[in-house]
Write a protein that holds these residues in place. Structure first.
Motif, mmCIF file in Angstrom:
data_model
loop_
_atom_site.group_PDB
_atom_site.id
_atom_site.type_symbol
_atom_site.label_atom_id
_atom_site.label_comp_id
_atom_site.label_asym_id
_atom_site.label_seq_id
_atom_site.Cartn_x
_atom_site.Cartn_y
_atom_site.Cartn_z
ATOM 1 N N LYS A 2 -21.300 -18.069 -7.220
ATOM 2 C CA LYS A 2 -20.339 -18.540 -6.241
ATOM 3 C C LYS A 2 -18.969 -17.947 -6.457
ATOM 4 N N PRO A 4 -15.389 -18.835 -4.870
ATOM 5 C CA PRO A 4 -14.781 -19.792 -3.954
ATOM 6 C C PRO A 4 -14.163 -19.145 -2.733
ATOM 7 N N GLY A 43 -19.616 -25.332 -9.465
ATOM 8 C CA GLY A 43 -19.793 -24.301 -8.436
ATOM 9 C C GLY A 43 -20.877 -24.759 -7.483
ATOM 10 N N GLU A 65 -16.652 -28.122 -6.769
ATOM 11 C CA GLU A 65 -16.606 -26.886 -5.988
ATOM 12 C C GLU A 65 -15.220 -26.796 -5.328
ATOM 13 N N ILE A 70 -17.805 -27.570 0.167
ATOM 14 C CA ILE A 70 -18.192 -28.846 -0.439
ATOM 15 C C ILE A 70 -17.971 -30.010 0.542
#
Lengths: 398, 93
Positions: A2, A4, A43, A65, A70
């Motif tokens: 992941k 972000p 994550g 996250e 999320i």
């Protein structure tokens, strides 16, 4: 896996494809979770591992996250009957504190390689602060492998347009930069000129340093053009469960990494290739360096290259100077604007209030009110907490 | 370090040149260092395996500067590079 800032919801969706990766994580979670366990999902993306953890009997899950993806989590939890069993934290994991240590920490913070941004520091922090003594880390370990690769197709991206193009222009100066950049590739087992060597073992149960360096040596197993190195990893998730993204294995979301040589080198079976391959986490990104020596079977030097991602970007002398610890920044008006911004962001004034003040003091800089508002909003965004309050505290007060 | 010494650049160091100047990245510490034009020339001569005495002679031929001044500047720079772990002096010239 992941990032972000770079994953779309579609990207997260692709990661839930029923591949060896998902099946591996599913089996590892099912094997590790005991009824009532507290699980931390770092994550988390939209929270797929959190949902699975609940399915397998976790008492409570903390899904962490920073990305807006999320925000889909609570509705997914409710749809699956897990509302109240998952606490969603829209934060980075090092910003989260828990009331008690977790029994299991599950994560996939890898990029193409596990040596990706703050993956390892985040795991070290989670192991020390969020995981209970004797708790389980998923994954336990990643083992990185490297081999010498013959791949004209992958190397084509380093030649065209820099060394050859249909427009009759000399772009060769760009070639010396791009050959210091590695890329994601799909490498076939038949493209390997050597056996693989283990570059690094990242044992998350004990790892401390995010940096890796090792000298690797191979003997060519067949004739062929060496275009670079292929690097991949095998994941050990726990209890003998794992997956591999080695060449020849079913395709996974990660792919393999390809580190090019400065130029292709014709190898004969029996030639020797040695590479000092290093990865150093500098600020938030890894600098990869690979120093290569290629010799014939009778020790005649065929090629010697020193390459690094540090050498792979166009960067101005002025910017280079600003990276030095010796550099003394000039005081400029932009700093005064930002200082005023910060001083006015006192928890009471609105963005509009701050923007008005800015446009009065720096009228020549912000000719329209909306210009000041856009500037203030953009500047202060990084200081805004992603969630209005610590979601953990809210949950436990219920 | 003395003029007979042959400094060796650390394997933990990467350097790149642009516009006649050099920026050095120490992979071990993550720190960046900048060298101006003369410093960049010294860095390149060190990289070529020259002793500091040989480097001094080459620079004297290239720049209009008195030997004592240049020697002091050269040794001062190398001392700072050594203090940062960017070069060391394992071999005598």
């Amino acid at each position: 896996m992941k990032t972000p800032s770079s994953y779309s919801l579609g990207g997260y969706g692709e990661m839930i494809a029923p591949t060896a990766r998902m099946h591996g994580y599913l089996r590892a979670l099912r094997s590790a979770i005991r009824p009532g366990d507290v699980v931390v999902d770092i994550g988390a993306g939209t929270g797929i591992f959190s949902l699975l953890a609940c399915q397998f009997g976790a008492g409570h899950v903390h899904a962490i996250e920073p990305d807006d993806s999320i925000l889909l989590g609570p509705s997914l939890a409710a749809a699956n009957g897990f509302a109240g069993r998952i606490t969603f934290h829209q934060r980075l994991s090092h910003q989260v504190s828990l009331p008690r240590g977790a029994d299991i920490v599950v994560s996939d913070l890898r990029g193409i390689l596990p040596l990706f941004q703050h993956h390892i520091p985040a795991i070290v922090d989670a192991r020390q602060r969020l995981l209970a003594a004797g708790g389980v880390l998923i994954p336990e370990k990643d083992v990185l492998h490297a081999a010498v690769v013959e791949s004209p197709a992958v190397y084509e991206r380093y030649k065209t347009p820099w060394l050859q193009n249909e427009f009759g222009v000399d772009l060769s100066a760009g070639h010396s930069l791009v050959v210091n950049q590695w890329r994601k590739a799909r490498i076939e087992a038949a493209q390997l000129l050597t056996a693989s060597q283990i570059w690094a073992v990242l044992d998350y149960r004990t790892i401390e340093s995010p940096n890796v360096s090792r000298e690797l040596a191979w003997t060519a197993q067949r004739d062929g053009a060496a275009h670079g190195l292929g690097v991949w990893f095998d994941a050990e998730l726990g209890s003998g469960i794992g997956f591999s993204n080695a060449p020849g294995q079913p395709e996974l979301v990660y792919g393999q990494a390809f580190f090019p040589f400065e130029r292709p080198v014709e190898l004969k079976a029996g030639d020797h290739v040695s590479v000092i391959l290093a990865a150093n986490l500098i600020d938030a990104e890894y600098v990869f360096s690979w120093s290569t020596l290629i010799e014939s079977g009778d020790s005649q030097v065929k090629a010697r290259f020193t390459q690094s991602t540090f050498l792979g970007e166009v960067i101005s002398p002025a910017k280079q100077k600003r990276m030095s610890a010796c550099y003394i920044p000039s005081a400029i008006e932009e700093m005064e604007i930002d200082k005023l911004c910060l001083s006015l962001a006192d928890g009471a004034r609105s963005l509009g209030d701050i923007a008005r003040a800015l446009s009065q003091v720096f009228a020549h800089r912000f000719q329209r009110p909306q210009d000041a508002l856009a500037y203030v909003a953009g500047f202060l965004e990084k200081y805004e907490p992603a969630a209005p309050a610590d979601a953990v505290d809210q949950h436990h007060r219920k | 370090m003395k003029l007979v010494d042959k400094p060796v650049i650390s394997r933990q160091v990467m350097a790149r040149e642009l516009g006649g100047e050099i920026v050095i990245l120490d992979l071990a510490s993550g720190n960046y260092f900048g060298l101006d034009e003369v410093g960049a020339r010294i860095w390149k001569l060190i990289g070529e395996g020259k002793t500091l005495g040989e480097t001094l002679d080459i620079l004297l031929a290239e720049y209009e500067v008195e030997r004592p001044q240049l020697e002091a500047d050269l040794l001062g720079l190398v001392e700072r590079l050594e203090a940062q772990g960017l070069v060391s002096a394992p071999a005598k010239g």
